[in-house]
Design an enzyme around this catalytic site. Structure first.
Site, PDB file in Angstrom:
ATOM      1  N   CYS A 183     -34.610 -96.650  24.233  1.00 17.69           N
ATOM      2  CA  CYS A 183     -33.698 -95.244  24.323  1.00 17.69           C
ATOM      3  C   CYS A 183     -33.891 -95.030  26.007  1.00 17.69           C
ATOM      4  O   CYS A 183     -35.026 -94.960  26.471  1.00 17.69           O
ATOM      5  CB  CYS A 183     -34.344 -94.357  23.519  1.00 17.69           C
ATOM      6  N   LEU A 187     -44.822 -90.716  14.309  1.00 19.14           N
ATOM      7  CA  LEU A 187     -46.276 -90.325  14.343  1.00 19.14           C
ATOM      8  C   LEU A 187     -47.287 -90.670  15.386  1.00 19.14           C
ATOM      9  O   LEU A 187     -47.500 -90.010  16.316  1.00 19.14           O
ATOM     10  CB  LEU A 187     -47.006 -90.810  12.877  1.00 19.14           C
ATOM     11  N   CYS A 211     -33.611 -85.577  26.495  1.00 17.87           N
ATOM     12  CA  CYS A 211     -34.663 -84.884  25.298  1.00 17.87           C
ATOM     13  C   CYS A 211     -35.765 -84.193  26.014  1.00 17.87           C
ATOM     14  O   CYS A 211     -36.179 -84.313  27.263  1.00 17.87           O
ATOM     15  CB  CYS A 211     -35.214 -86.261  24.616  1.00 17.87           C
ATOM     16  N   GLU A 251     -26.388 -93.357  25.245  1.00 19.43           N
ATOM     17  CA  GLU A 251     -26.711 -94.927  24.784  1.00 19.43           C
ATOM     18  C   GLU A 251     -26.490 -94.995  23.258  1.00 19.43           C
ATOM     19  O   GLU A 251     -26.871 -94.156  22.582  1.00 19.43           O
ATOM     20  CB  GLU A 251     -27.797 -95.573  25.301  1.00 19.43           C
ATOM     21  N   GLU A 289     -33.806 -85.543  20.222  1.00 11.49           N
ATOM     22  CA  GLU A 289     -34.526 -85.247  18.832  1.00 11.49           C
ATOM     23  C   GLU A 289     -33.490 -84.770  18.059  1.00 11.49           C
ATOM     24  O   GLU A 289     -32.799 -83.702  18.131  1.00 11.49           O
ATOM     25  CB  GLU A 289     -35.698 -84.109  18.999  1.00 11.49           C
ATOM     26  N   CYS A 332     -41.546 -92.684  26.281  1.00 11.26           N
ATOM     27  CA  CYS A 332     -39.931 -92.682  26.004  1.00 11.26           C
ATOM     28  C   CYS A 332     -39.367 -92.503  27.233  1.00 11.26           C
ATOM     29  O   CYS A 332     -39.313 -91.481  27.904  1.00 11.26           O
ATOM     30  CB  CYS A 332     -39.528 -91.551  24.927  1.00 11.26           C
TER      31      CYS A 332
END
Length: 350
Positions: free
Chosen positions: A339, A221, A118, A98, A166, A125
């Site tokens: 995502c 974070l 990922c 995407e 990542e 996520c």
């Protein structure tokens, strides 16, 4: 050099230096490499026949030995406001990734993916639900920007490397993409218009700092203490918050660039008064900006976004103690622009 299943080089996976060496090995004059680079990266051609200032003989050689294999748009979604378009790109091996076009007053920004899936395992996520399938090549990342420009007819002025994957886990390919997208023979996008997001691969952050690229580094974070971050962002079990903050401090010292800290607000999990006090104490001595993100809902996850009034209190506290903070403007919420969601829905249907 990367080759496809037919043992052909994909020219968009190379940089200028590699294309120069390749052209030299063919016995061609050096200026031909510059011409080819402009066709490949600036014009984004899909056929060697489009390279009209090359001889037919050279075009035939290129067609025999190389490819311009491209990611192609499978489907797209447009937000109700029309300011966000989400694209699903099909890759030559059948996988899909995407990208998102976001229209701002200052220009058009494209959020690109760097991996299929990922392996970081961040708890909220969608991209990480089925793990990592593979890295994207430099050309597959570049194709996302070219494809969106071609489809919309609008120039892309900013790049955000925060799609699926990542980026620092695909370090070399991402750096080559950055080199090509920034170059004069490419789309000539300034490094200061590029943001790269990482969940905190500390050794790679240190390597990136030494490259001294004036890009913006954004650090995901999401928690102000190790106990909580271990759960939300599993890479924290390897690189603790004090190591991450030290790497950020070194990055700022080496590059002179301000770091952005991303903090996804999850109701009842990381948004308490104690959490904001810990966050302020953690970041108070850093040259940084804090981006508060009301989390996008994900079907397979049970997280709930923090209510707006609590987001505002969180923001006000950080601002009161002297930190630079904003709440991310929401774009594309109605098209599931988080995502990984469009890819997973597409694959479940196909």
């Amino acid at each position: 050099m990367c080759r496809n299943n037919n043992n052909k080089l994909n020219l968009r996976d190379l940089n200028q230096s590699e294309i120069q060496h390749f052209i030299k090995d063919l016995g061609e004059k050096p200026f031909r490499a510059d011409q080819i680079c402009r066709w490949v990266f600036a014009q984004g051609v899909s056929s060697f026949d489009e390279m009209t200032n090359l001889s037919k003989g050279l075009r035939a050689k290129l067609n025999e030995l190389t490819t311009l294999s491209q990611a192609t748009i499978l489907t797209s979604q447009v937000s109700a406001k029309g300011d966000t378009i989400k694209f699903l790109f099909g890759l030559p091996d059948g996988h899909a990734v995407e990208s998102v076009l976001m229209k701002h007053t200052y220009g058009n920004s494209v959020c690109v993916s760097t991996q299929v899936g990922c392996r970081m395992g961040c708890l909220f996520c969608a991209s990480t639900i089925n793990g990592l399938v593979r890295n994207l090549s430099p050309g597959e990342i570049y194709d996302q920007v070219l494809g969106i420009q071609r489809e919309t007819g609008e120039r892309v002025s900013h790049i955000v490397i925060m799609g699926a994957g990542e980026p620092l886990d695909n370090f070399d390919n991402v750096l080559k993409f950055l080199e090509n997208i920034h170059a004069e023979y490419g789309l000539n996008i300034g490094y200061r218009h590029i943001t790269l997001s990482t969940c905190g691969l500390v050794p790679r952050m240190q390597e990136l700092a030494l490259r001294k690229l004036p890009i913006t580094l954004a650090v995901s974070l999401h928690a102000p203490n190790d106990d909580l971050r271990d759960k939300l962002v599993p890479i924290n079990r390897r690189y603790k918050i004090h190591q991450l903050i030290e790497a950020c401090s070194n990055y700022i010292e080496i590059t002179g660039r301000r770091i952005t800290f991303e903090y996804a607000l999850l109701s009842g999990i990381n948004d308490s008064d104690e959490h904001v006090r810990q966050l302020a104490a953690l970041l108070k001595n850093l040259l940084c900006h804090i981006n508060l993100i009301p989390v996008n809902p994900v079907e397979e996850k049970e997280f709930i976004r923090t209510p707006p009034e609590k987001v505002e209190r969180f923001r006000q506290y950080l601002e009161k103690v002297g930190l630079n903070v904003t709440v991310r403007r929401e774009l594309g919420g109605d098209i599931d622009a988080a995502c990984g969601q469009l890819r997973r829905r597409y694959e479940s249907k196909n």
